[in-house]
Design a protein around this motif. Structure first.
Motif, short mmCIF file in Angstrom:
data_model
loop_
_atom_site.label_atom_id
_atom_site.label_comp_id
_atom_site.label_asym_id
_atom_site.label_seq_id
_atom_site.Cartn_x
_atom_site.Cartn_y
_atom_site.Cartn_z
N ALA A 127 0.72 -1.20 0.01
CA ALA A 127 0.13 0.12 -0.04
C ALA A 127 0.63 1.01 0.31
O ALA A 127 0.65 2.46 -0.64
N HIS B 77 3.83 1.44 -1.21
CA HIS B 77 4.55 1.48 -2.58
C HIS B 77 3.49 2.28 -3.44
O HIS B 77 3.55 2.99 -4.32
N LEU B 78 2.15 1.61 -3.45
CA LEU B 78 1.22 2.25 -4.22
C LEU B 78 0.87 3.70 -3.87
O LEU B 78 0.87 4.60 -5.06
N LEU C 198 3.66 5.63 -5.71
CA LEU C 198 3.57 5.60 -7.15
C LEU C 198 2.41 6.63 -7.55
O LEU C 198 2.71 7.49 -8.58
#
Length: 281
Positions: free
Chosen positions: A266, A268-269, A272
């Motif tokens: 989560a 990392h998302l 991003l």
């Protein structure tokens, strides 16, 4: 908020689990930056699997107390083999890694399958037992952390030179083979420290995801390293808290190690998404 994110850690077993994951998350996040710089994600994945037979042998010989030393022996052997095999021009690096991964992992499965509690033991070895961390295990993790941090501090300049400009590093007099061995050994030590807590499968997430998320937040190495350490530690804390709250207050049994990984994903998302919005004109 306090009931979810603070109160659970009043229990001794939760406090030890939190301390273990905070240390491992910060350490793995930091080493993960080196892994990304060297593009060694596949090598790291192979290493997390090749320690498996060492974990099993250590457990069969000495019980829980032998897991650390068995993993350490297997990790040392793997680090040396990886360094030797990948330097042989007749063997491609990905092929060598695949052979080592499948050979060692299959050996571990064969060994653990001889035990009566095969399924339970295999699950514990693969996914860890973070809620059963003992003071001795925490001490071993701190010792490994001190060794890895010391190695990174001493070898910081040559390791960075090897990562960014291998030919320049060789011209400057650095011994590339020894630097590769040192890198493999550093990664192996982190795997050894984390294997009992999160298992041989989930440790790859601790090593790769925080660093990958931090890389999305900044292009400066001076910021990427501390950000990766913070993300790794945060994932450990939040994952434990969420899994505890779901299990105790909502009747949902969530595996702590896997929940930590999902929290890191989560993060990392989120990184991003941040990167995408920052690039939007």
């Amino acid at each position: 908020m306090e009931q979810i994110f603070i109160a659970p850690f009043a229990y001794p077993f939760m406090g030890r689990a939190l301390a273990e994951l905070l240390v491992l998350g910060a350490l793995a996040g930091t080493v993960g930056v080196l892994i990304l710089l060297r593009r060694l994600a596949f090598m790291t994945d192979a290493l997390t699997h090749t320690v498996f037979p060492g974990v099993v042998i250590g457990y069969l010989l000495s019980g829980e107390g032998g897991v650390f030393w068995g993993a350490l022996a297997a990790a040392a052997a793997t680090a040396a083999l990886l360094t030797l095999i990948t330097r042989h021009r007749a063997v491609t690096e990905d092929a060598a890694l695949a052979v080592l991964l499948t050979t060692f992992f299959a050996l571990g499965v064969v060994l653990v399958s001889r035990e009566s509690g095969y399924t339970a033991d295999l699950t514990a070895f693969l996914f860890g037992r973070i809620l059963t961390v003992t003071p001795q295990q925490l001490t071993e993790t701190l010792v490994v952390t001190a060794l890895v941090v010391a190695a990174l501090a001493v070898l910081r300049r040559p390791l960075l030179a090897r990562a960014f400009d291998p030919e320049g590093a060789r011209a400057a007099g650095y011994r590339i083979g020894l630097l590769d061995l040192a890198t493999n050994a550093i990664v192996a030590l982190v795997v050894v420290a984390a294997v009992r807590a999160v298992g041989t499968v989930l440790v790859i997430a601790l090593l790769i995801v925080p660093a990958a998320a931090a890389r999305l937040l900044s292009d400066r190495l001076a910021l990427i390293v501390p950000a990766a350490a913070v993300i790794g530690a945060f994932g450990g804390w939040a994952g434990l808290a969420v899994s505890y709250d779901a299990s105790v207050h909502h009747g949902l049994r969530l595996a702590s190690g896997a929940t930590v990984v999902l929290i890191l994903i989560a993060c990392h998302l989120g990184a991003l998404a941040f990167r995408a919005t920052r690039r939007t004109p």
